[in-house]
Scaffold this active site. Structure first.
Site, PDB file in Angstrom:
ATOM      1  N   GLY A 208     -27.719 -29.405 -18.162  1.00  0.00           N
ATOM      2  CA  GLY A 208     -28.306 -30.179 -19.043  1.00  0.00           C
ATOM      3  C   GLY A 208     -28.169 -30.020 -20.569  1.00  0.00           C
ATOM      4  N   ASN A 209     -28.831 -30.605 -21.238  1.00  0.00           N
ATOM      5  CA  ASN A 209     -28.529 -30.492 -22.687  1.00  0.00           C
ATOM      6  C   ASN A 209     -30.046 -30.683 -23.350  1.00  0.00           C
ATOM      7  OD1 ASN A 209     -28.774 -33.400 -23.542  1.00  0.00           O
ATOM      8  ND2 ASN A 209     -26.982 -33.773 -22.325  1.00  0.00           N
ATOM      9  N   PHE A 210     -30.070 -30.420 -24.680  1.00  0.00           N
ATOM     10  CA  PHE A 210     -31.244 -30.426 -25.384  1.00  0.00           C
ATOM     11  C   PHE A 210     -31.839 -31.617 -25.976  1.00  0.00           C
ATOM     12  CE2 PHE A 210     -29.723 -25.948 -26.184  1.00  0.00           C
ATOM     13  CZ  PHE A 210     -30.607 -25.286 -25.223  1.00  0.00           C
ATOM     14  N   ALA A 276     -27.828 -38.655 -24.321  1.00  0.00           N
ATOM     15  CA  ALA A 276     -26.768 -37.519 -24.378  1.00  0.00           C
ATOM     16  C   ALA A 276     -26.337 -37.350 -23.045  1.00  0.00           C
ATOM     17  CB  ALA A 276     -27.401 -36.120 -24.817  1.00  0.00           C
TER      18      ALA A 276
END
Ligand code: CTP
Length: 404
Positions: A208-210, A276
């Site tokens: 995943g990402n932030f 994102a």
């Protein structure tokens, strides 16, 4: 926010969140509204009718008849410009979904001809129960406005979804609903993506990402504020949109986001892709938890579908497609490349080199790039203000498209 002169019936039902309603009434009165309060018997166990009568400056009604006096529910329903049921317990929700009428709140609800807002409040497991979710869908299909539940600590001590929206957010919700001025996007559909995507590796892990989704949600709200009907395709995040006119579709992976977007894009005049999205996903998704190995573990990744590029390929002349670019080097050049290659009408460029810009911050610093014209550098500002500025530029683009 103004609710000047608006007549609002607040119906309070039996949930611990009822303790917040005197504050809610104060905020409504401060915003200029005339408020009448109804309570169910269960609500009166959680909040004092005397407090509600004091802050609303009117008697609080609890029963269809108070001894010798009959409370005219039809008159109350006709008097109101809006009725808001907050908190709405699972029990009352069930009654609203099924046309039951065993108290004054239900009688006024059934008689009301004005818009009705429902702010559910309950424990997360109750909220997620299929019967409650079915009742939510049912009352929504009757044309009622559901004010989304919030995430946080619940009366049970658990943390999750099910809290009543904060009084301030409910006031915003009502104010936006009533502010008819400045709605140039009325009658238009918009698609917005926001948040991260999670690409599952095995049953317990993901890539995943932030991203928090705050920027995309702010754009969805700015579009809804201007009258658009917005489909918000939202990756996994605890943030949520509060404005009316936004239908949130929660997704997890890039593929799920792509599928939701393809469906919604068909009828969207505007699409803003702020999510994102993961560029890669694990090639294989293990059915069982991957066990620890001796030394290294090599993962094979496959490319995900590029949603923006996919929509760019099928874009019609009446559609305005906007993407984001998050860059760390050669920002303008890279963003320009994305604009051309993905066939977008505009790219909102964030540079991670700018202080206060990017994931998690409350602020953002954006440069807008279009197919024609010089880059427009916006100042460092709140994500809400940045979203309004982006939507204003989308309106200009649409105007230019119309006259060309
Ligand atoms: N995007 C998308 N689908 C993907 C990847 C990106 O729709 N699979 C969209 C994003 O929502 C954003 C734009 O494409 O609007 C640019 O995203 P960004 O991550 O900056 O660029 P990438 O194309 O992924 O390229 P790179 O990561 O190499 O910078």
């Amino acid at each position: 926010m103004s609710l000047q002169g608006k007549k609002i019936v607040l119906a309070v039902t039996g949930s611990i969140a009822a303790y917040k309603t005197p504050h809610f009434v104060r905020l409504l009165v401060k915003a200029g509204a005339h408020v009448r309060v109804l309570v169910t018997d269960a609500a009166a166990q959680f909040v004092s009718p005397l407090s509600l009568a004091t802050v609303s400056k009117h008697p609080v009604l609890a029963n269809v008849n108070d001894g010798a006096t009959w409370n005219n529910h039809v008159e109350m329903g006709l008097w109101a410009d809006a009725m808001i049921i907050a908190p709405c317990s699972a029990n009352t929700l069930g009654k609203l979904a099924n046309g039951l009428c065993d108290n004054l709140v239900c009688a006024v609800y059934l008689s009301a001809r004005c818009p009705v807002f429902i702010a559910p409040a309950m424990d997360e497991d109750m909220w997620l129960h299929p019967s409650v979710q079915a009742n939510i869908s049912k009352v929504r299909s009757f044309g009622n406005n559901i004010i989304p539940v919030a995430h946080g600590e619940l009366a049970s001590g658990l943390v999750g979804d099910g809290r009543m929206a904060e009084p301030e957010d409910m006031v915003t919700h009502l104010s936006v609903f009533f502010s008819e001025a400045g709605k140039p996007l009325k009658g238009m559909n918009a698609l917005v993506t926001a948040g991260p995507t999670y690409e599952r590796l095995d049953p317990v892990r993901f890539i995943g990402n932030f991203s928090t989704g705050k920027m995309g949600i702010a754009i969805a709200e700015a579009l809804a504020n201007k009258g658009a009907q917005v489909t918000l395709v939202l990756g996994p995040t605890h943030e949520h949109a509060i404005y009316p006119g936004i239908n949130t579709i929660s997704v997890e992976s890039a593929q799920e986001m792509y599928e939701a977007c393809i469906t919604a894009f068909d009828s969207a005049q505007i699409a803003v892709l702020a999510a994102a999205v993961a560029d890669y996903r694990p090639k294989e998704q293990a059915k069982e938890k991957i066990k620890k190995k001796e030394n290294e573990l090599t993962l094979e990744l496959a490319k995900t579908t590029d949603i923006l590029a996919g929509l760019g390929k099928i874009k019609k002349p009446w559609q305005t497609l906007v993407g984001f670019a998050l860059e760390t080097t050669d920002e303008l050049e890279n963003a320009r490349k994305k604009l051309k290659e993905k066939n977008a009408d505009m790219i909102a460029l964030n540079s991670l080199n700018d202080a206060g810009a990017g994931f998690g911050h409350e602020t953002n610093k954006i440069t807008l790039l279009t197919q024609e014209g010089a880059p427009i550098a916006l100042p460092l500002q709140s994500k809400k203000d940045a979203a309004t500025a982006i939507v204003d530029h989308i309106l200009e683009l649409q105007h230019a498209q119309k006259i060309s």
